[in-house]
Each structure stands twice: as structure tokens, then as C-alpha cells.
Design a protein around this motif. Structure first.
Motif: not given
Length: 726
Positions: A463, A466-467, A487-488, A492
Motif C-alpha cells: 500500500a 502503490e500510494r 493509509l488505505n 477505493d
């Protein structure tokens, strides 16, 4: 009034223990979870209001309130020996013949029980009250894990029944059920932490936790099958012992068979093998014991194991399934690893849908093709391996698998053109900024034997990359609580936040890394040719990174190893040897004619040059600049948690080199390596003429043992290894 409260507290404790027994031992609960919780809550409130009435054996006292600083090692009252094991029926027959000869004309009865794949434990009760719990350790002494074992719900803190013996030691196995293990891993994934490899590793790691509150959240269970010290009670057989366990509320296994001869033993072992996948926990064999304790006394024991018992281990299970596709993973160094995508199949109690194919050459050697029916094997690995193809089930028109064409010669992560590594049987992605490599480097950086960032697992690493928050490991030090907390970890459409609590834990762990020793940082940096053992020796022989980057010691090592047979002047040889011998980086060996020869002990010239090349290159210079900017200057010495072997070490194992292979029951390999180094020994990854011992644990492959036998290297088992550590 206080008398009334005391009576009610005693009544509640008795009720709760009764319902614990029905729930955990008999699986026949009489009340609902809500009713049980109400009893527990009432007891807790009364004890809080009347702390003078609290006792250590109360059901509310299972979890202590503060972490331990370290485990205390204590002696076992009686040795806690391991069992000799075998994989074949012929050995089992020889065991029966030995017993028959030893007992002469006496009839013999054997008990046959499942061998639980867990962690051995000895639990001591004094006057019926839980006193302590020790791990097996080296058989003579073990770690006191009492506070952790007390958290196991199925373990009674007070033995059931009246008039318990003065001392009663019950020995058994702590384990995790398959369902509990799956739930634990699901929770870890949800928290962004790495999954445990298997239930046994999860159990061992949990028992080594210093905070009992963490242990209480893990699904540990326990069963008993043997006795230690007993005072005030006479027990004459295994059958009687198992019944006494049940009477006292100690959990035993439901599956139990008895046999009077070899055919009966074999029938029971085969029956257990055929039904072991139905067990709610992992078993890896059967334990055969002489039932009568008086006969056990006649048969005696060796220094390592009792002569009246044998563990029969089952061979790894295999099954057939369809290979639907081959995907490719990218490692932290860019190595591309093919993975078989399988039709899901039940194997060894778990559903398998993926298996490793190792590399392109292995696929070609076994002629593995998409659409093949393959045999897979699981022998303790996280991802099982494809053993072979079933040729008779190959579909018509199938084509040999072309690794490069399958990828269109492009990295599946970043699209860069892949290259063949000239030194290894591997294809690589050469792009150092490849997202997949960045994720793997983060995981490696955070690993337990590196910087031990427990909150940073694979999901969190992916993550972060990727972010766009992290591309290099040292970028972690720029993250804020808000960035990490929000942080996800999901998508989405279905977001799943890392959370501020986990974020705070990770930031605290990062701050702790600033004081970790040089060896840990060298491991975390992922330098080519540098594993844990090499990092340890580099760390102990250098003051800091600045010295290591242009190390005169490594330069000297390269010079002496290349120059001693190519005309290097004698005075220069002596000068180099004078630098390296006290550091134990080389040792002297005699030659029939001429001066002594020097051989390396822990760091070879190839590795030394790789370290020098790394710090001379852009990647190494980048690390040095970034660490300096962050104010991080790791000090030389030993890796975290290890004693420092000074130059010229004089410990029990000084000058000896060990290679570890297979699975050790008493500790993991990292701990074993640390124990060896603390006693002055060296740990190597491969068997060579410099090896003193090959330590062979369970599930040992043939390659290293054959090499050891070829070179005349002594192969020792775990019990012999533990004896050397004493």
C-alpha cells in the motif's frame, strides 16, 4: 458482609471452572456465552471491589497486566527428553523387537497417540494450584512462560477434584487449531501484518511474546500426554495417566488406540494416517509408548530419549490437481520466480491453490506445462511445491512452457526488459525502481532479523508503494502519523485504513531502529552476498558504516586470499595475517612444504569484494548519504539480543563452524545461530571442509547430509546440538 462477598466469590469461581471444563474438555456447554460472560463480569466486579479477596488462581487473573522484561530459565525437576523418530515400518518393527527382548516373557501393551505438531510444555501444579510452565528448552532447563500459558482458556488454573497431590507435573503440547490459525492470519492481514507461515511457527512465536496481553489474543490450546514430577500420587500406566488428566480437568486427545504386537501397532498407525486430515489441528505422526510404567523402568532410556517410546513420522502428503496457469513474482533483487496457479485442492488439512515452481530451468527439467495434471507436496512450506507431472493425463496439443515468451520478455510489474543472470539460474528485472522490488525491499528491511518493524507487513508495504508514499526503505522515516493512519490497505471501493494506533506503533518501531547495532542495519540494507551470518561478522569487526564502506580489513582479506599462492612477499603476508587473525576472519593451516596457508572462517573474498563494491557504487553511496542526513550511525558490535564474542573468542564453541538444516523443535534457526555465536562459534549456510558440525533437525533434505558424509563432517541431531550449547 465481607463473609458473604467471599462466599459468593468462591461460588462464582467454582461455577466458572465447572463451565470451563464442560466447554473446553467435554464440548458440552450447559449455559450460553452471555450467561457465562455475566458470571465472569460479576466475579470481576466483586474482586475489584474487594481486592483483599483476589487470589492468583482466580479465572479473572489469567492475563497479567504488564509485559515481562525477559524470560527466566529454570531447571526441569525431571529431564524433558525428546523422542527418537522414524519414517519407516522396518524401524518400528525393530523397536518392537527391542522391547520384546528387553521384557523377555512379559506381555507388552502399547498406547498409540497422535503426535501434535506444536510446542512442548511442562505445567506444574502444587497442591492442585497452577505454579509454573516451562518450555522444553535443552531438556534439562527451559524458559518460564507461566504468564503466557496461564492465558490458555482450556488450561485449568486449579485442578478439579478433591485432595490433589502435593506436586503434579503434566507435560503436553501447546498448539493452534487450523480454524484458530486461519482466523489469526485473517486478523493480521486486516491489520496490515504478515501472515504466520504455519500453526507451529505461530504457536512458538506466541509463547515467546513478552506481553501476556498479546498472547491472550492468540488462539492457543493445549493437550497433555506425559508426566513429570509427581508427589503424593501413584500412577502405573499411560492409560491411568490419561484418565487422571481427564479427572483433573486437563485436556487430552480423544483419539487413542492400544496394541499388543507389531501388527496392531502398524494397523493403528495406518488408521491414524488415514484420518489425520479430519483433526482440527495439525498432527505429523503417531507416538507409540509401552503402556506399563514398571516395564518402562526395565527398558530404561538413552541420554537423548526413552527406549520405551518411538515417534512414527508420516511422509509429506501428495495429491494431484490441475495446473491452470503460471504466474511470475518479482523478488526484492529483481529475481523472477514462477508460481503454479492450481485448481484448489485439499492437502494436509488446508486448501492449496498455488505452488512454487522455483525457476525457469526447473520448469524445463520437469517439462511442466499449463494444462498439466501435477503432483504437489506440502512438507511444512508456506507454498507447496510441484513434485512432478502426471504424463498420462497431459492434454493433447500441449506445448512446452517458454518462460521468456510467456512474459513477452518484460517484467510483469514494471514492463522493463528482463535479463538472464549470468551467475544463477534466474531471470531478473534490472529496474531498481520496479514497484514489486520496492515492496519486497520494504518487507526485507522490516523483517525480524533486520529492523524488526512488526507493524510493517506485506500488505502495508504494498500500500505504501502503490500510494506513492514510499519508494525506498529510508523514505519510511519521513512518514507522519496522519499519512500512516489514513493509509488505505484496501481498494477505493472497499477502503480499509491502517489506523492511527497501528501508525503510532510503526513510528515508535522506526524510532527504535536508530539505536540498533550495525549488524541489523547491514541485514536490512540487502547487500548482495550478505545474509544474517555475514552481517553479524561484518558488524562485530567494524566500528561503523564509514569504516566498513572502505574497510581495510576486507581489502586485506581479498589481498591475502588472492596473493598467498601468487607470489605475495612473505613480510606482506605476515602483515595482513597480523591484522586478520585476531579478528578471526582467517585461520592458519599447516602445509607439508612451505609457510602456513590461510583460509577464511566467516567471510569469503567474494563476499568481501561484494561489500566493497556495494559501498563504492551509487546504491551504497545513496545509503550512506541518506543515513547521515537522518542522523543514523549504527554502531559496530553484535546484532540485537546476542552476546558479543570478542576477538579471540574463548567460548565453548570457539573456532567451530556450524551449518543448520531442517526444523529444530526447541528454537528457530535465527535463535540457534545467535546461541552459537554467543559461545564463540561461527554459522555458515553451506557445508564445506571448514564445517565442524552439520546440525540436522526434522525434515532435513538429503543434499547437505550427503555432502557432509562425503567430506567426513560430523552430523548431529538436535539433542546433541543442545548438549553442546550447555
Amino acid at each position: 458482609m465481607s463473609t458473604d462477598f467471599a462466599a459468593r466469590i468462591l461460588q462464582l469461581r467454582t461455577l466458572i471452572r465447572h463451565h470451563d471444563y464442560l466447554y473446553y474438555q467435554e464440548a458440552k456447554p450447559e449455559i450460553s456465552d452471555q450467561e457465562y460472560d455475566a458470571l465472569y463480569a460479576e466475579l470481576y466486579r466483586l474482586e475489584e471491589a474487594h481486592p483483599e479477596l483476589i487470589t492468583a488462581d482466580s479465572p479473572t487473573r489469567r492475563v497479567s497486566g504488564a509485559p515481562l522484561s525477559a524470560f527466566v530459565t529454570r531447571k526441569h525437576s525431571l529431564p524433558m527428553l525428546s523422542l527418537d523418530n522414524t519414517y519407516n515400518a522396518a524401524d518400528l518393527q525393530r523397536f518392537h523387537e527391542y522391547v520384546s527382548r528387553g521384557l523377555g516373557s512379559q506381555n507388552v501393551c502399547y498406547s498409540i497417540e497422535p503426535k501434535v505438531d506444536g510446542v512442548s510444555i511442562s505445567v506444574r501444579y502444587e497442591n492442585g494450584v497452577f505454579a509454573c510452565a516451562l518450555t522444553r528448552g535443552n531438556g534439562k532447563e527451559g524458559d518460564d512462560v507461566s504468564e503466557n500459558v496461564k492465558t490458555i482458556p482450556s488450561l485449568p488454573l486449579v485442578l478439579l477434584g478433591e485432595h490433589p497431590p502435593a506436586v503434579f507435573e503434566a507435560r503436553g503440547e501447546v498448539f493452534m487449531s487450523s480454524q484458530g490459525f486461519a482466523s489469526l492470519n485473517a486478523r493480521r492481514l486486516a491489520a496490515g501484518e504478515d501472515e504466520f507461515a504455519n500453526p507451529r511457527n505461530a504457536t512458538a512465536g506466541t509463547l515467546k511474546q513478552l506481553d501476556p496481553r498479546v498472547v491472550a489474543q492468540r488462539p492457543l490450546d493445549i493437550v497433555f500426554y506425559a508426566q513429570g514430577e509427581i508427589d503424593g500420587l501413584e500412577i502405573t500406566s499411560q492409560a491411568e495417566l490419561l484418565q487422571k488428566f481427564k479427572d483433573y480437568g486437563l485436556k487430552t486427545q480423544k483419539w487413542l488406540r492400544f496394541a499388543n504386537d507389531f501388527s496392531g501397532i502398524l494397523a493403528a498407525v495406518d488408521e491414524l494416517k488415514n484420518c489425520k486430515s479430519q483433526f482440527p489441528y495439525d498432527i505429523d505422526g503417531a507416538v507409540i509408548k509401552v503402556d506399563d510404567f514398571a516395564q518402562r523402568e526395565i527398558l530404561g532410556m538413552t541420554a537423548k530419549a526413552p527406549s520405551w517410546a518411538k515417534a512414527f513420522k508420516y511422509e509429506p502428503e501428495r495429491c494431484e490437481t490441475l495446473l491452470k496457469d503460471i504466474t511470475v513474482q518479482v523478488g526484492r533483487t529483481g529475481v523472477l520466480t514462477p508460481v503454479a496457479e492450481l485448481e484448489p485442492v485439499l492437502l494436509a488439512g488446508s486448501t492449496i491453490s498455488r505452488a512454487t515452481l522455483h525457476n525457469a530451468d526447473e520448469i524445463s527439467r520437469k517439462d511442466i506445462r499449463i494444462g498439466d495434471t501435477v503432483r504437489i507436496e506440502k512438507a511444512g512450506e508456506v507454498i507447496p511445491a510441484v513434485v512432478e507431472v502426471v504424463p498420462g493425463k497431459r492434454p493433447a496439443g500441449s506445448q512446452p512452457f517458454d518462460f521468456v515468451a510467456h512474459l513477452d520478455q518484460r517484467c510483469p510489474s514494471c514492463g522493463s526488459e528482463i535479463v538472464r543472470d549470468p551467475q544463477f539460474v534466474a531471470w531478473r528485472c534490472p529496474n531498481l525502481q520496479c514497484p514489486a522490488q520496492n515492496v519486497r525491499r520494504l518487507e526485507y528491511f522490516a523483517a525480524r532479523n533486520a529492523l524488526d518493524l512488526q507493524s510493517l507487513g506485506g500488505v502495508v508495504a504494498a500500500a505504501l508503494v502503490e500510494r506513492g508514499l514510499v519508494s525506498e526503505p529510508l523514505d519510511l522515516f519521513a512518514l507522519t502519523l496522519e499519512q500512516l493512519g489514513t493509509l488505505n490497505l484496501g481498494s477505493d471501493d472497499q477502503p480499509r485504513l491502517f489506523g492511527h494506533k497501528n501508525a503510532a506503533k510503526l513510528l515508535a518501531a522506526l524510532e527504535r531502529t536508530r539505536t540498533l547495532p550495525l549488524a541489523n542495519w547491514l541485514q536490512a540494507m540487502g547487500i548482495p552476498e550478505v545474509g544474517a551470518a555475514t552481517a553479524f561478522h561484518l558488524g562485530r569487526t567494524h566500528r561503523n558504516l564509514a569504516e566498513l564502506a572502505k574497510s581495510p580489513k576486507l581489502l586485506a582479506l581479498c589481498e591475502i586470499m588472492s596473493g598467498q599462492d601468487s607470489g605475495l612477499p612473505a613480510d606482506r603476508l605476515e602483515e595482513l595475517a597480523a591484522l586478520l587473525l585476531p579478528l578471526e576472519l582467517i585461520k592458519s593451516t599447516s602445509r607439508k612444504n612451505g609457510p602456513p596457508a590461510y583460509v577464511t572462517t566467516s567471510i569469503g573474498p567474494k563476499t568481501a569484494q561484494a561489500v566493497l563494491d556495494f559501498f563504492a557504487a551509487d546504491a551504497g553511496q545513496y545509503w550512506l548519504r541518506r543515513l547521515a542526513a537522518l542522523g543514523i550511525d549504527p554502531a559496530g558490535g553484535t546484532a540485537a539480543g546476542e552476546a558479543s564474542p570478542a576477538s579471540g573468542a574463548t567460548g565453548n564453541l570457539a573456532g567451530q563452524t556450524f551449518v543448520l538444516t531442517g526444523t529444530l523443535q526447541s528454537m528457530d534457526r535465527e535463535t540457534a545461530a545467535a546461541r552459537i555465536r554467543a559461545l564463540g562459534g561461527n554459522v555458515a549456510s553451506a557445508v564445506s571442509r571448514n564445517t565442524t558440525y552439520l546440525v540436522a533437525g526434522e525434515n532435513t533434505g538429503a543434499r547437505k547430509t550427503e555432502k557432509a558424509q562425503e567430506l567426513g563432517i560430523k552430523v548431529i541431531n538436535e539433542a546433541e546440538f543442545l548438549a553442546l550449547l550447555m
